[in-house]
Each structure stands twice: as C-alpha cells, then as structure tokens.
Write a protein that holds these residues in place. Structure first.
Motif, PDB file in Angstrom:
ATOM      1  N   ILE A 104       0.834  -1.199   0.000  1.00 30.30           N
ATOM      2  CA  ILE A 104       0.000   0.000   0.000  1.00 30.30           C
ATOM      3  C   ILE A 104       0.871   1.252   0.000  1.00 30.30           C
ATOM      4  O   ILE A 104       0.564   2.241  -0.684  1.00 30.30           O
ATOM      5  CB  ILE A 104      -0.969  -0.025   1.199  1.00 30.30           C
ATOM      6  CG1 ILE A 104      -2.026  -1.107   0.986  1.00 30.30           C
ATOM      7  CG2 ILE A 104      -1.621   1.332   1.419  1.00 30.30           C
ATOM      8  CD1 ILE A 104      -2.890  -1.379   2.193  1.00 30.30           C
ATOM      9  N   LEU A 105       1.976   1.232   0.737  1.00 35.28           N
ATOM     10  CA  LEU A 105       2.901   2.371   0.726  1.00 35.28           C
ATOM     11  C   LEU A 105       3.474   2.614  -0.668  1.00 35.28           C
ATOM     12  O   LEU A 105       3.513   3.754  -1.141  1.00 35.28           O
ATOM     13  CB  LEU A 105       4.057   2.122   1.705  1.00 35.28           C
ATOM     14  CG  LEU A 105       3.884   2.576   3.131  1.00 35.28           C
ATOM     15  CD1 LEU A 105       5.072   2.137   3.972  1.00 35.28           C
ATOM     16  CD2 LEU A 105       3.720   4.063   3.205  1.00 35.28           C
ATOM     17  N   VAL A 106       3.924   1.561  -1.318  1.00 34.14           N
ATOM     18  CA  VAL A 106       4.493   1.710  -2.659  1.00 34.14           C
ATOM     19  C   VAL A 106       3.427   2.208  -3.625  1.00 34.14           C
ATOM     20  O   VAL A 106       3.684   3.085  -4.457  1.00 34.14           O
ATOM     21  CB  VAL A 106       5.123   0.383  -3.133  1.00 34.14           C
ATOM     22  CG1 VAL A 106       5.514   0.454  -4.593  1.00 34.14           C
ATOM     23  CG2 VAL A 106       6.327   0.037  -2.279  1.00 34.14           C
ATOM     24  N   SER A 107       2.205   1.673  -3.516  1.00 33.71           N
ATOM     25  CA  SER A 107       1.111   2.129  -4.383  1.00 33.71           C
ATOM     26  C   SER A 107       0.790   3.599  -4.131  1.00 33.71           C
ATOM     27  O   SER A 107       0.517   4.348  -5.079  1.00 33.71           O
ATOM     28  CB  SER A 107      -0.132   1.289  -4.141  1.00 33.71           C
ATOM     29  OG  SER A 107       0.111  -0.057  -4.440  1.00 33.71           O
ATOM     30  N   GLY A 108       0.829   4.009  -2.879  1.00 32.17           N
ATOM     31  CA  GLY A 108       0.599   5.413  -2.555  1.00 32.17           C
ATOM     32  C   GLY A 108       1.660   6.320  -3.154  1.00 32.17           C
ATOM     33  O   GLY A 108       1.358   7.420  -3.632  1.00 32.17           O
TER      34      GLY A 108
ATOM     35  N   VAL B  88       0.876   6.625  -6.833  1.00 31.78           N
ATOM     36  CA  VAL B  88      -0.282   7.513  -7.038  1.00 31.78           C
ATOM     37  C   VAL B  88       0.134   8.969  -6.876  1.00 31.78           C
ATOM     38  O   VAL B  88      -0.263   9.831  -7.677  1.00 31.78           O
ATOM     39  CB  VAL B  88      -1.427   7.137  -6.078  1.00 31.78           C
ATOM     40  CG1 VAL B  88      -2.490   8.214  -6.036  1.00 31.78           C
ATOM     41  CG2 VAL B  88      -2.033   5.809  -6.481  1.00 31.78           C
ATOM     42  N   LEU B  89       0.931   9.280  -5.871  1.00 33.85           N
ATOM     43  CA  LEU B  89       1.400  10.656  -5.694  1.00 33.85           C
ATOM     44  C   LEU B  89       2.241  11.110  -6.881  1.00 33.85           C
ATOM     45  O   LEU B  89       2.144  12.265  -7.323  1.00 33.85           O
ATOM     46  CB  LEU B  89       2.210  10.781  -4.405  1.00 33.85           C
ATOM     47  CG  LEU B  89       1.412  10.852  -3.115  1.00 33.85           C
ATOM     48  CD1 LEU B  89       2.349  10.743  -1.917  1.00 33.85           C
ATOM     49  CD2 LEU B  89       0.634  12.152  -3.060  1.00 33.85           C
ATOM     50  N   GLN B  90       3.055  10.223  -7.404  1.00 31.63           N
ATOM     51  CA  GLN B  90       3.888  10.540  -8.565  1.00 31.63           C
ATOM     52  C   GLN B  90       3.018  10.873  -9.775  1.00 31.63           C
ATOM     53  O   GLN B  90       3.248  11.862 -10.469  1.00 31.63           O
ATOM     54  CB  GLN B  90       4.799   9.352  -8.879  1.00 31.63           C
ATOM     55  CG  GLN B  90       5.722   9.557 -10.033  1.00 31.63           C
ATOM     56  CD  GLN B  90       6.854  10.486  -9.704  1.00 31.63           C
ATOM     57  OE1 GLN B  90       7.341  10.486  -8.588  1.00 31.63           O
ATOM     58  NE2 GLN B  90       7.268  11.266 -10.668  1.00 31.63           N
ATOM     59  N   ILE B  91       2.002  10.066 -10.024  1.00 30.24           N
ATOM     60  CA  ILE B  91       1.127  10.299 -11.171  1.00 30.24           C
ATOM     61  C   ILE B  91       0.264  11.537 -10.957  1.00 30.24           C
ATOM     62  O   ILE B  91       0.044  12.327 -11.880  1.00 30.24           O
ATOM     63  CB  ILE B  91       0.282   9.042 -11.457  1.00 30.24           C
ATOM     64  CG1 ILE B  91       1.205   7.919 -11.938  1.00 30.24           C
ATOM     65  CG2 ILE B  91      -0.806   9.325 -12.479  1.00 30.24           C
ATOM     66  CD1 ILE B  91       0.539   6.578 -12.075  1.00 30.24           C
TER      67      ILE B  91
ATOM     68  N   CYS C  34       1.782  14.836 -11.792  1.00 33.63           N
ATOM     69  CA  CYS C  34       1.787  15.152 -13.220  1.00 33.63           C
ATOM     70  C   CYS C  34       0.388  15.441 -13.737  1.00 33.63           C
ATOM     71  O   CYS C  34       0.164  16.410 -14.464  1.00 33.63           O
ATOM     72  CB  CYS C  34       2.394  13.991 -14.006  1.00 33.63           C
ATOM     73  SG  CYS C  34       4.083  13.616 -13.556  1.00 33.63           S
ATOM     74  N   ALA C  35      -0.565  14.604 -13.391  1.00 35.39           N
ATOM     75  CA  ALA C  35      -1.904  14.692 -13.978  1.00 35.39           C
ATOM     76  C   ALA C  35      -2.685  15.913 -13.490  1.00 35.39           C
ATOM     77  O   ALA C  35      -3.394  16.546 -14.274  1.00 35.39           O
ATOM     78  CB  ALA C  35      -2.679  13.423 -13.682  1.00 35.39           C
ATOM     79  N   LEU C  36      -2.574  16.239 -12.214  1.00 36.57           N
ATOM     80  CA  LEU C  36      -3.352  17.370 -11.685  1.00 36.57           C
ATOM     81  C   LEU C  36      -2.920  18.706 -12.275  1.00 36.57           C
ATOM     82  O   LEU C  36      -3.731  19.625 -12.408  1.00 36.57           O
ATOM     83  CB  LEU C  36      -3.243  17.427 -10.159  1.00 36.57           C
ATOM     84  CG  LEU C  36      -3.999  16.361  -9.384  1.00 36.57           C
ATOM     85  CD1 LEU C  36      -3.770  16.538  -7.895  1.00 36.57           C
ATOM     86  CD2 LEU C  36      -5.482  16.402  -9.701  1.00 36.57           C
ATOM     87  N   TYR C  37      -1.670  18.830 -12.607  1.00 43.41           N
ATOM     88  CA  TYR C  37      -1.151  20.092 -13.113  1.00 43.41           C
ATOM     89  C   TYR C  37      -0.924  20.057 -14.617  1.00 43.41           C
ATOM     90  O   TYR C  37      -0.361  20.990 -15.185  1.00 43.41           O
ATOM     91  CB  TYR C  37       0.129  20.463 -12.360  1.00 43.41           C
ATOM     92  CG  TYR C  37      -0.143  20.606 -10.887  1.00 43.41           C
ATOM     93  CD1 TYR C  37      -0.751  21.748 -10.391  1.00 43.41           C
ATOM     94  CD2 TYR C  37       0.144  19.575 -10.006  1.00 43.41           C
ATOM     95  CE1 TYR C  37      -1.035  21.869  -9.053  1.00 43.41           C
ATOM     96  CE2 TYR C  37      -0.143  19.696  -8.658  1.00 43.41           C
ATOM     97  CZ  TYR C  37      -0.738  20.845  -8.195  1.00 43.41           C
ATOM     98  OH  TYR C  37      -1.035  20.969  -6.860  1.00 43.41           O
TER      99      TYR C  37
ATOM    100  N   SER D 258       6.781  14.442  -1.548  1.00 46.47           N
ATOM    101  CA  SER D 258       6.061  13.520  -0.664  1.00 46.47           C
ATOM    102  C   SER D 258       6.085  12.104  -1.229  1.00 46.47           C
ATOM    103  O   SER D 258       6.152  11.129  -0.475  1.00 46.47           O
ATOM    104  CB  SER D 258       4.628  13.995  -0.436  1.00 46.47           C
ATOM    105  OG  SER D 258       3.917  14.040  -1.643  1.00 46.47           O
ATOM    106  N   SER D 259       6.075  11.970  -2.545  1.00 41.77           N
ATOM    107  CA  SER D 259       6.230  10.652  -3.168  1.00 41.77           C
ATOM    108  C   SER D 259       7.594  10.060  -2.825  1.00 41.77           C
ATOM    109  O   SER D 259       7.718   8.869  -2.517  1.00 41.77           O
ATOM    110  CB  SER D 259       6.062  10.765  -4.680  1.00 41.77           C
ATOM    111  OG  SER D 259       6.383   9.562  -5.323  1.00 41.77           O
ATOM    112  N   PHE D 260       8.617  10.892  -2.847  1.00 35.19           N
ATOM    113  CA  PHE D 260       9.963  10.445  -2.484  1.00 35.19           C
ATOM    114  C   PHE D 260      10.013   9.974  -1.032  1.00 35.19           C
ATOM    115  O   PHE D 260      10.624   8.949  -0.731  1.00 35.19           O
ATOM    116  CB  PHE D 260      10.969  11.581  -2.715  1.00 35.19           C
ATOM    117  CG  PHE D 260      12.343  11.263  -2.198  1.00 35.19           C
ATOM    118  CD1 PHE D 260      13.169  10.397  -2.886  1.00 35.19           C
ATOM    119  CD2 PHE D 260      12.805  11.834  -1.027  1.00 35.19           C
ATOM    120  CE1 PHE D 260      14.433  10.097  -2.401  1.00 35.19           C
ATOM    121  CE2 PHE D 260      14.059  11.540  -0.543  1.00 35.19           C
ATOM    122  CZ  PHE D 260      14.878  10.667  -1.244  1.00 35.19           C
ATOM    123  N   VAL D 261       9.361  10.710  -0.149  1.00 39.02           N
ATOM    124  CA  VAL D 261       9.352  10.327   1.268  1.00 39.02           C
ATOM    125  C   VAL D 261       8.630   8.993   1.453  1.00 39.02           C
ATOM    126  O   VAL D 261       9.099   8.119   2.195  1.00 39.02           O
ATOM    127  CB  VAL D 261       8.713  11.441   2.126  1.00 39.02           C
ATOM    128  CG1 VAL D 261       8.428  10.966   3.541  1.00 39.02           C
ATOM    129  CG2 VAL D 261       9.602  12.658   2.152  1.00 39.02           C
TER     130      VAL D 261
END
Length: 138
Positions: free
Chosen positions: A21-25, A28-31, A34-37, A113-116
């Motif tokens: 779940i952490l890796v999936s999160g 998701v933050l990485q994508i 990009c997608a939101l902006y 935050s994705s990196f963290v």
C-alpha cells in the motif's frame, strides 16, 4: 507469550500488504503530481526511482549488511556512491524543475512527498528483510 506459527504468518502478511500500500501510494502521488497540473515533466523522477535499486542488485547480491557497514571494498563503496547519487537526483530533479519554472509548488510538494513515501517503504523493506524470524518463516 509466544504466537502460533499461523498468527506470525498473518502478521507478516499484513506487514507485506501495508508495504504494498505504501508503494502504491507513492506511485499515485507521482502520477497525481503530473496529472493534476497537466505537466508530465515530473515523470523524470521515475528514472531515478528505477535506477535507485540497480547498484544494490548488481554489485552486492544478497548481502545487505555490507551496505550499512562503514568498511567495505571498492565495489561496496561504488554501490554506496551510486545509490547516494540516485537519492540526490530524486530530490534534485523536482527542485530544478521548480527553479526553472517548469512545475509549480503543488507538483513539487507531491513529488517530494512521493519520495518520502518511497523512502519509508524501502527502509521498511530493508528492516523486514533483515529480520531472522521473517526470512526463516518461508
């Protein structure tokens, strides 16, 4: 109080599920960064995430203890250098993109935050794989 073998297996399965779940999160933050902006330049950081485990896999094999020690031969030191360069690149790419005005503050915050999240997942995986109880169970 000693736990039964099935109870320990259930706890370890839960820890593995939480790690997934952490890796999936993190993904998701990485994508979302990009997608939101509507700007896909932050995906350059994915290259560093792909390069990050390569030195450890190629140069160290299955000996994780030598990475955490102070000593070591040339290959261990080279592996530490490449891993450190990948970590710095994972932070530097979004910072440089923000400084150049390519991405905004929101994308930078999501990238970092994705990196963290990925860092916590990697450290937790290393801790889990170093436990004797976990490796002897399966």
């Amino acid at each position: 109080m000693a736990l039964s073998r099935s109870m320990r297996a259930c706890l370890h399965s839960g820890r593995l599920a939480l790690l997934a779940i952490l890796v999936s999160g993190g993904i998701v933050l990485q994508i979302l960064a990009c997608a939101l902006y509507n700007n896909w330049w932050p995906m350059l950081t994915v290259l560093m995430y792909l390069i990050l485990p390569m030195p450890l896999m190629f140069f160290l094999g299955s000996d994780n203890s030598s990475v955490m020690s102070n000593g070591g031969d040339g290959w261990v030191n080279f592996t530490k250098f490449l891993t450190g360069a990948s970590i710095v690149g994972s932070i530097a790419i979004p910072a440089i993109l923000k400084h150049a005005g390519v991405i905004g503050w929101g994308a930078l915050a999501m990238e970092l935050s994705s990196f963290v999240v990925f860092g916590v997942a990697i450290l937790w995986f290393l801790q889990m794989s170093s436990e004797d109880e976990y490796s002897s169970m399966f």
